[in-house]
Scaffold this motif. Structure first.
Motif, PDB file in Angstrom:
ATOM      1  N   PRO A  15     -17.941 -32.571 -15.104  1.00  0.00           N
ATOM      2  CA  PRO A  15     -17.867 -31.233 -15.673  1.00  0.00           C
ATOM      3  C   PRO A  15     -16.497 -30.977 -16.268  1.00  0.00           C
ATOM      4  O   PRO A  15     -15.490 -31.327 -15.677  1.00  0.00           O
ATOM      5  CB  PRO A  15     -18.124 -30.323 -14.474  1.00  0.00           C
ATOM      6  N   PHE A  16     -16.508 -30.416 -17.465  1.00  0.00           N
ATOM      7  CA  PHE A  16     -15.242 -30.108 -18.113  1.00  0.00           C
ATOM      8  C   PHE A  16     -15.339 -28.740 -18.697  1.00  0.00           C
ATOM      9  O   PHE A  16     -16.297 -28.452 -19.388  1.00  0.00           O
ATOM     10  CB  PHE A  16     -14.951 -31.077 -19.243  1.00  0.00           C
ATOM     11  N   PRO A  17     -14.388 -27.883 -18.565  1.00  0.00           N
ATOM     12  CA  PRO A  17     -13.315 -28.012 -17.606  1.00  0.00           C
ATOM     13  C   PRO A  17     -13.795 -27.593 -16.210  1.00  0.00           C
ATOM     14  O   PRO A  17     -14.613 -26.687 -16.101  1.00  0.00           O
ATOM     15  CB  PRO A  17     -12.265 -27.038 -18.124  1.00  0.00           C
ATOM     16  N   THR A  18     -13.349 -28.254 -15.200  1.00  0.00           N
ATOM     17  CA  THR A  18     -13.752 -27.908 -13.844  1.00  0.00           C
ATOM     18  C   THR A  18     -13.064 -26.604 -13.432  1.00  0.00           C
ATOM     19  O   THR A  18     -11.858 -26.549 -13.352  1.00  0.00           O
ATOM     20  CB  THR A  18     -13.355 -29.026 -12.863  1.00  0.00           C
ATOM     21  N   VAL A  19     -13.865 -25.588 -13.256  1.00  0.00           N
ATOM     22  CA  VAL A  19     -13.308 -24.297 -12.846  1.00  0.00           C
ATOM     23  C   VAL A  19     -13.828 -24.017 -11.453  1.00  0.00           C
ATOM     24  O   VAL A  19     -15.026 -23.871 -11.247  1.00  0.00           O
ATOM     25  CB  VAL A  19     -13.751 -23.180 -13.812  1.00  0.00           C
ATOM     26  N   GLY A  20     -12.922 -23.991 -10.491  1.00  0.00           N
ATOM     27  CA  GLY A  20     -13.326 -23.771  -9.104  1.00  0.00           C
ATOM     28  C   GLY A  20     -14.378 -24.786  -8.724  1.00  0.00           C
ATOM     29  O   GLY A  20     -14.212 -25.991  -8.931  1.00  0.00           O
ATOM     30  N   ASP A  21     -15.509 -24.311  -8.234  1.00  0.00           N
ATOM     31  CA  ASP A  21     -16.553 -25.245  -7.781  1.00  0.00           C
ATOM     32  C   ASP A  21     -17.583 -25.483  -8.889  1.00  0.00           C
ATOM     33  O   ASP A  21     -18.690 -25.911  -8.596  1.00  0.00           O
ATOM     34  CB  ASP A  21     -17.207 -24.697  -6.523  1.00  0.00           C
ATOM     35  N   ASP A  22     -17.222 -25.171 -10.152  1.00  0.00           N
ATOM     36  CA  ASP A  22     -18.109 -25.416 -11.295  1.00  0.00           C
ATOM     37  C   ASP A  22     -19.496 -24.817 -11.098  1.00  0.00           C
ATOM     38  O   ASP A  22     -20.486 -25.553 -11.008  1.00  0.00           O
ATOM     39  CB  ASP A  22     -18.228 -26.928 -11.544  1.00  0.00           C
ATOM     40  N   PRO A  23     -19.565 -23.488 -11.023  1.00  0.00           N
ATOM     41  CA  PRO A  23     -20.876 -22.876 -10.751  1.00  0.00           C
ATOM     42  C   PRO A  23     -21.862 -23.044 -11.885  1.00  0.00           C
ATOM     43  O   PRO A  23     -23.065 -22.877 -11.687  1.00  0.00           O
ATOM     44  CB  PRO A  23     -20.522 -21.390 -10.543  1.00  0.00           C
ATOM     45  N   HIS A  24     -21.401 -23.371 -13.087  1.00  0.00           N
ATOM     46  CA  HIS A  24     -22.295 -23.374 -14.244  1.00  0.00           C
ATOM     47  C   HIS A  24     -22.857 -24.742 -14.601  1.00  0.00           C
ATOM     48  O   HIS A  24     -23.901 -24.830 -15.244  1.00  0.00           O
ATOM     49  CB  HIS A  24     -21.558 -22.806 -15.478  1.00  0.00           C
ATOM     50  N   GLY A  25     -22.153 -25.805 -14.219  1.00  0.00           N
ATOM     51  CA  GLY A  25     -22.532 -27.137 -14.677  1.00  0.00           C
ATOM     52  C   GLY A  25     -23.988 -27.484 -14.378  1.00  0.00           C
ATOM     53  O   GLY A  25     -24.737 -27.897 -15.273  1.00  0.00           O
ATOM     54  N   ALA A  26     -24.393 -27.290 -13.137  1.00  0.00           N
ATOM     55  CA  ALA A  26     -25.741 -27.710 -12.741  1.00  0.00           C
ATOM     56  C   ALA A  26     -26.826 -26.895 -13.424  1.00  0.00           C
ATOM     57  O   ALA A  26     -27.846 -27.443 -13.863  1.00  0.00           O
ATOM     58  CB  ALA A  26     -25.878 -27.619 -11.214  1.00  0.00           C
ATOM     59  N   ILE A  27     -26.620 -25.573 -13.542  1.00  0.00           N
ATOM     60  CA  ILE A  27     -27.698 -24.779 -14.161  1.00  0.00           C
ATOM     61  C   ILE A  27     -27.789 -25.044 -15.660  1.00  0.00           C
ATOM     62  O   ILE A  27     -28.870 -24.947 -16.238  1.00  0.00           O
ATOM     63  CB  ILE A  27     -27.586 -23.256 -13.858  1.00  0.00           C
ATOM     64  N   ILE A  28     -26.670 -25.394 -16.282  1.00  0.00           N
ATOM     65  CA  ILE A  28     -26.734 -25.751 -17.708  1.00  0.00           C
ATOM     66  C   ILE A  28     -27.528 -27.045 -17.893  1.00  0.00           C
ATOM     67  O   ILE A  28     -28.419 -27.130 -18.748  1.00  0.00           O
ATOM     68  CB  ILE A  28     -25.311 -25.901 -18.302  1.00  0.00           C
ATOM     69  N   GLU A  29     -27.232 -28.057 -17.074  1.00  0.00           N
ATOM     70  CA  GLU A  29     -27.948 -29.332 -17.216  1.00  0.00           C
ATOM     71  C   GLU A  29     -29.446 -29.144 -16.988  1.00  0.00           C
ATOM     72  O   GLU A  29     -30.274 -29.691 -17.730  1.00  0.00           O
ATOM     73  CB  GLU A  29     -27.392 -30.380 -16.232  1.00  0.00           C
ATOM     74  N   ALA A  30     -29.778 -28.374 -15.957  1.00  0.00           N
ATOM     75  CA  ALA A  30     -31.199 -28.156 -15.653  1.00  0.00           C
ATOM     76  C   ALA A  30     -31.889 -27.422 -16.802  1.00  0.00           C
ATOM     77  O   ALA A  30     -33.020 -27.758 -17.179  1.00  0.00           O
ATOM     78  CB  ALA A  30     -31.334 -27.367 -14.349  1.00  0.00           C
ATOM     79  N   ALA A  31     -31.202 -26.438 -17.371  1.00  0.00           N
ATOM     80  CA  ALA A  31     -31.814 -25.667 -18.463  1.00  0.00           C
ATOM     81  C   ALA A  31     -31.964 -26.529 -19.716  1.00  0.00           C
ATOM     82  O   ALA A  31     -32.970 -26.424 -20.435  1.00  0.00           O
ATOM     83  CB  ALA A  31     -30.972 -24.430 -18.762  1.00  0.00           C
ATOM     84  N   LEU A  32     -30.988 -27.385 -19.985  1.00  0.00           N
ATOM     85  CA  LEU A  32     -31.098 -28.271 -21.153  1.00  0.00           C
ATOM     86  C   LEU A  32     -32.285 -29.222 -20.982  1.00  0.00           C
ATOM     87  O   LEU A  32     -33.043 -29.471 -21.929  1.00  0.00           O
ATOM     88  CB  LEU A  32     -29.799 -29.068 -21.342  1.00  0.00           C
ATOM     89  N   GLN A  33     -32.435 -29.757 -19.782  1.00  0.00           N
ATOM     90  CA  GLN A  33     -33.572 -30.654 -19.532  1.00  0.00           C
ATOM     91  C   GLN A  33     -34.899 -29.933 -19.765  1.00  0.00           C
ATOM     92  O   GLN A  33     -35.817 -30.489 -20.357  1.00  0.00           O
ATOM     93  CB  GLN A  33     -33.522 -31.166 -18.089  1.00  0.00           C
ATOM     94  N   ARG A  34     -34.980 -28.711 -19.263  1.00  0.00           N
ATOM     95  CA  ARG A  34     -36.233 -27.950 -19.373  1.00  0.00           C
ATOM     96  C   ARG A  34     -36.576 -27.597 -20.810  1.00  0.00           C
ATOM     97  O   ARG A  34     -37.751 -27.522 -21.174  1.00  0.00           O
ATOM     98  CB  ARG A  34     -36.133 -26.634 -18.583  1.00  0.00           C
TER      99      ARG A  34
END
Lengths: 309, 309
Positions: A15-34
């Protein structure tokens, strides 16, 4: 020049840029896949090329900006996910087309073969072509309808002839006819504003529009986006001029090799670093009207400023 | 094979199909001219390429369908002009990309050099790329906002991976693995439905949506669009197999030359003509629920059926 092989030592999917615990990275990847069509809805080759183009390693800077802007405006990230995916789809299409032999002719992108190397030129053109309408389909589904229509209009302008595509045309045209440094500087700034700045700015604006932000906050985020876009491009130029290809994830030194106009070519590496410092400071300053909900955007400025890929 | 030089003897800019006094031709041309960005708003090369790609001679079938459908649903043509331009922009982009060397590799289109021959490959890719967002920008400006959002969603699906782009991927893939006539026929029908049918159908639907048509009328126009799209493709195949390049305005005989799957290749020229006759009759039949306001659509079926270019 031989291409470096992708290395496991650098994780371009990090994840770039890593902000804290990166709350957005996982939901973005999942939404892109969907959001991508499966083999049941389009030719299998196209479905595969779309997944390759969109789901490969990437910093996801633009969708992160959508979500951060939505949250800075009191909205929530899930409601802004269609807009987050839309800007990443446009970004992914533009990279696939920019990499084509007739344009930048790049073999390596994000540490992997570019789309036309992995598949073929026709498939790279068509995968890009299919990503554009998909982006607008996602925005058209936003609710209420006036948010949907407004987001479609904003993304269309940022992705169109006057911005993203116009910037690439200018970029390819080179600067042969220009001899004065001042002319070159103006041209470079226009290319960046069109090619990088407009998409970064519209990412922030879409997040804010989905969250129902005021016109005043939209103006603040627009001013911030312009500085952040410039910072991103200046640091990109620096990485190309000074970075290691394996770490950067794409061929470096290529800008100078092809006589491309960049800040380091124009003003030298040291002056470019100072320019990046000033631009980062201005970006932070432009966020002053916003409270602590904009802290992730502030942290992002530092990450972009000091990035290594 | 040497290419025929464009001839003044055949006017490829002639309104097609000519219905009565062609009330729509002039307002479509004027609206297309107005919607393209000038040199003050984008790089001059791009502005020129966009004008070349969009304003060249063309039948304007799709925008005519938008306006005819709007009028058949009790609406007026001027209100539907943004939608009419949008479908023509998508059509023009798809032709510019299909003609690229990596795809159909065509030198001649509508009696003139194709975009990548007149300019270069990069410019042809980028001009096409800029036309897509422009189409959505026009639709996003429709009023009320729910009409705008709905039209964006409909065009996005018709122009996307599941339709227009998917059809081109299928078309390029060829039919090497298929040996049974029934399989080939199914494949051909799917290519046409995606590549031609979806855009023709959505043209009718957008006109109807702008005019506030009922769901029932939308269904009628959708059924009509599917038959008209098929008729258009079957007659296109016939022109390629039997037509004169100078009159058709593009290289003929190329489908067979490249082993492309077409109706004449699959069933012979005579059976294809009979198939066209049946399809035209079905198209007319599907319009039965509509009154005399749909007469221009009926006249159009005859024109497409008996076209020479």
């Amino acid at each position: 020049m031989p291409l470096p092989s992708p290395s496991a030592a650098v994780d371009h999917a990090a994840p770039f840029p890593t902000v804290g615990d990166d709350p957005h990275g996982a939901i973005i990847e999942a939404a892109l896949q969907r959001c991508l069509p499966g083999e049941d809805r389009c030719p299998p080759l196209l479905a595969e090329a779309l997944r390759y183009t969109v789901l490969g390693p990437g910093k996801r800077l633009r969708p992160r900006l959508v979500l951060m802007a939505a949250e800075a405006c009191g909205g929530d990230a899930p409601a802004a996910l269609p807009a987050a995916c839309a800007v990443e789809l446009i970004h992914a299409y533009s990279l696939a087309h920019d990499d084509l032999p007739a344009m930048d002719d790049d073999d390596l992108r994000r540490g992997r073969p570019t789309c036309h190397k992995r598949f073929d030129e026709a498939t790279a053109v068509l995968a890009g072509d299919a990503l554009q309408p998909l982006a607008f389909e996602l925005l058209a589904g936003l609710s209420p309808a006036d948010t949907a229509a407004r987001c479609c209009a904003e993304l269309a302008r940022a992705a169109g002839a006057e911005a993203l595509v116009g910037g690439q045309v200018d970029d390819l045209a080179g600067a042969e006819a220009l001899v004065e440094t001042q002319q070159l500087r103006q041209r470079l700034e226009r290319i960046h504003a069109r090619k990088t700045g407009a998409m970064i700015t519209v990412s922030l604006r879409l997040g804010a529009i989905v969250a129902g932000a005021s016109q005043e906050i939209l103006s603040t985020l627009t001013a911030f986006g312009e500085r952040l876009g410039l910072l991103f491009q200046v640091t990109d130029d620096l990485l190309d001029a000074t970075g290691d290809a394996e770490e950067v994830g794409k061929r470096t030194g290529k800008d100078e090799g092809r006589g491309k106009l960049t800040y380091p070519v124009l003003m030298g590496v040291e002056a470019t670093r100072e320019f990046a410092d000033r631009t980062a400071a201005e970006a932070l300053q432009s966020l002053e009207p916003l409270d602590a909900t904009a802290d992730p955007l502030r942290a992002l400025v530092d990450k972009v400023h000091h990035r290594s890929h």
